[in-house]
Scaffold this motif. Structure first.
Motif, mmCIF file in Angstrom:
data_model
loop_
_atom_site.group_PDB
_atom_site.id
_atom_site.type_symbol
_atom_site.label_atom_id
_atom_site.label_comp_id
_atom_site.label_asym_id
_atom_site.label_seq_id
_atom_site.Cartn_x
_atom_site.Cartn_y
_atom_site.Cartn_z
ATOM 1 N N TRP A 161 0.869 -1.002 -0.029
ATOM 2 C CA TRP A 161 -0.211 0.004 -0.167
ATOM 3 C C TRP A 161 0.859 1.470 0.145
ATOM 4 O O TRP A 161 2.342 1.374 0.626
ATOM 5 C CB TRP A 161 -0.770 0.530 1.011
ATOM 6 C CG TRP A 161 -2.036 -1.318 1.333
ATOM 7 C CD1 TRP A 161 -1.647 -2.362 2.393
ATOM 8 C CD2 TRP A 161 -3.340 -1.114 0.921
ATOM 9 N NE1 TRP A 161 -2.548 -3.009 2.131
ATOM 10 C CE2 TRP A 161 -3.695 -2.406 0.882
ATOM 11 C CE3 TRP A 161 -3.623 -0.454 0.106
ATOM 12 C CZ2 TRP A 161 -4.735 -2.561 0.665
ATOM 13 C CZ3 TRP A 161 -5.176 -0.456 -0.201
ATOM 14 C CH2 TRP A 161 -5.756 -1.658 -0.009
ATOM 15 N N TYR A 184 -8.820 2.802 3.536
ATOM 16 C CA TYR A 184 -7.547 1.875 2.212
ATOM 17 C C TYR A 184 -8.784 1.976 1.001
ATOM 18 O O TYR A 184 -10.120 1.288 0.390
ATOM 19 C CB TYR A 184 -7.551 0.888 2.482
ATOM 20 C CG TYR A 184 -7.014 0.763 3.732
ATOM 21 C CD1 TYR A 184 -5.507 0.595 2.935
ATOM 22 C CD2 TYR A 184 -6.836 1.009 5.169
ATOM 23 C CE1 TYR A 184 -4.480 0.474 4.116
ATOM 24 C CE2 TYR A 184 -6.071 0.611 6.090
ATOM 25 C CZ TYR A 184 -4.711 0.634 5.663
ATOM 26 O OH TYR A 184 -3.309 0.391 6.619
ATOM 27 N N THR A 226 -3.477 -4.426 6.246
ATOM 28 C CA THR A 226 -4.658 -3.176 6.110
ATOM 29 C C THR A 226 -4.781 -2.989 8.127
ATOM 30 O O THR A 226 -4.126 -3.994 8.484
ATOM 31 C CB THR A 226 -5.697 -3.270 6.073
ATOM 32 O OG1 THR A 226 -6.184 -4.444 6.319
ATOM 33 C CG2 THR A 226 -5.919 -3.055 4.387
#
Length: 531
Positions: free
Chosen positions: A203, A278, A298
């Protein structure tokens, strides 16, 4: 004076003797004998020293391997917890730059400094110490020679309170302060082919700075209050979700025409709960395994968003495909087949994989997550994807009503009432116009435009939209009537053909019947003559 000098001389000699004996003890006594002596010495001291010390090291892991060391979460939480007390009480402070925090500089105690804390009437002492390693090694990685630690000192009569409650209190408060001070982030997933690069992450993020709140959302206050209550109930429901045996997550489905504020709703939810976002782009996820790996990365206190879920992948109710037609097209166009094959290989996330992601075993990893789907066409989505328990709350964001307009007028023009409000309210009842279109007309385009000019501009825009909608409805009605008229002659011709066919059949059947009757008469006549 002579006696004072002799006293200091004796003290100096005593200290020198102790240091000499300690050096001899450290260098020449065997390890097992030295350990035994120290152990018995500590026991003797414990009889006259009624305090207990607990050490929290800065780094955890194998001290012989630098790559195995990582900073202790407990040490970081203690440092954050004591930061306020350190800035008020300690004389020697150390400033550290903290990334992704609303307070970029954090003050903490320097080495050999200490502060006191009080918990339920019990006083405790915190100090920062430092150990210096003696060994040296050659390595491409820098070795950590100085290792710091926090030492907690308290009376042994308070052991149960400190070990059972106080330490958990310090760690929990430290984490809460870290969360409240952090800068919230907006994440997006990176292509998987970049995951294995040096320092690559699944990410990437930027600071989340969207200003939307529930106060600025253009929708009915009753619906907003219902959503806010639902969010707050969820954020405080850790024990409740554990009690009922469900993962601490909640699903929201936002649906409605384009421009009705779905993205603003997500931003308002994140700002209200102080969660990260996200933004998951499914088209860059190769398969279900990658989807699970992304979920693992996450964190809690986050909102996982899949926007325009009906356009992301083939996850709608259209599960049956025309395989024969697709094969014929591939046979005619091999280049198209190759291209399609590449696309298929790059995107193999299935409906089953997505369902497991949001509601299966993998959804229980971590906690305090909200999953949000947005769509412009809710009827296209598979019923299994949006059923209750997966998308727990369905929120329709529709066209602008009068109450939503008043919110926008307050936001953009800072007006609560105006003579044109009645006209606008009447027009909004008859016309479908999105909040985005209303907001665009309310926004002043020059320094000369005041509130009244913007409201008049909105009135004209709504009237134009009404006229266009009327023309469109009339055009659709005309096309429908033409289609029906066109279908009538065809239906008449088909009826005529059917009638002609039936008449022909009747005629043929009638002739046959006549022939049969004559045959029967002849037979009867012949039979009568014979008789």
């Amino acid at each position: 004076m002579t006696m004072m000098g002799e006293t200091w001389s004796h003290i100096g000699s005593l200290i020198a003797t102790i240091m000499f004996l300690w050096a001899m003890f450290e260098n020449y006594f065997p390890d097992h004998l030295r350990s035994s002596i120290l152990s018995y010495s500590m026991k003797l001291v414990s009889f006259v020293y009624p305090y207990i010390n607990i050490t929290f090291n800065e780094f955890i892991g194998d001290s012989d391997e630098y790559m195995d060391l990582k900073r202790s979460d407990a040490y970081a939480a203690i440092e954050t917890y004591l930061s306020g007390k350190s800035s008020r009480e300690a004389r020697n402070l150390k400033a550290a730059v903290v990334k992704d925090s609303s307070q970029p500089v954090q003050l903490s105690m320097d080495e050999n400094e200490g502060v006191t804390d009080e918990f339920k009437g019990v006083k405790l002492s915190w100090t920062v110490k430092k150990n210096t390693t003696r060994t040296q090694s050659f390595s491409i990685f820098p070795e950590i020679d100085e290792k710091k630690y926090y030492k907690l000192t308290f009376h042994k009569s308070h052991r149960d309170l400190v070990c059972g409650t106080y330490i958990n209190h310090v760690l929990q408060k430290g984490k809460e302060i870290t969360v409240s001070n952090r800068q919230r982030k907006l994440y997006t997933n990176n292509p998987s082919q970049n995951w294995e690069r040096y320092k690559a992450r699944k990410w990437s993020h930027v600071t989340f700075e969207h200003p939307a709140t529930f106060d600025t959302l253009a929708m009915e206050s009753k619906i907003k209050l219902e959503i806010v209550n639902d969010l707050e109930k969820f954020s405080k429901g850790k024990d409740y979700y554990t009690k009922i045996g469900k993962a601490w997550k909640r699903g929201y489905l936002l649906y409605g025409p384009p421009g009705t504020g779905k993205s603003s709703m997500i931003a308002a939810m994140a700002n209200h709960l102080e969660y990260d976002i996200y933004d998951l782009e499914l088209t860059t996820v190769k398969d279900n395994t990658e989807l699970r790996r992304l979920l693992i990365e996450t964190t809690g206190k986050s909102i996982i968003v899949i926007e325009d879920i009906d356009c992301s992948l083939d996850l709608t109710g259209q599960r049956k495909k025309e395989k024969k037609k697709a094969k014929d097209e591939e046979a005619k166009d091999p280049i198209s087949r190759m291209t399609k094959g590449e696309e298929d290989s790059n995107s193999k996330v299935t409906l089953s994989g997505l369902l497991n992601f949001i509601d299966g075993l993998w959804s229980a990893i971590g906690g305090e997550r909200i999953i949000v789907f947005t769509t412009n066409y809710v009827e296209k989505l598979d019923a299994a994807l949006i059923r209750r328990g997966r998308m727990d709350k369905h929120i329709e964001l529709s066209y602008c009503g009068f109450e939503a307009f008043k919110v926008l007028a307050k936001n953009y023009l800072d007006v609560d009432s105006h003579p044109l409000f009645a006209t606008i309210g009447h027009l909004l009842e008859e016309t479908n116009i999105t909040p985005a279109d209303v907001a665009e007309n309310l926004m002043p385009k020059s320094v000369n435009e005041d509130a009244e000019a913007c409201l008049k501009k909105l009135v004209e825009a709504i009237k134009t939209a009404k006229e266009e909608a009327t023309k469109k409805a009339e055009e659709e009605a005309r096309l429908k009537a033409e289609k029906e008229e066109k279908e009538k002659p065809e239906a008449t011709q088909e009826n005529v053909k059917i009638d002609e066919s039936l008449a022909k059949d009747v005629k043929e059947n009638g002739v046959e019947v006549v022939k049969d009757d004559k045959s029967l008469a002849n037979e009867a006549k012949e039979n009568g003559v014979t008789a």
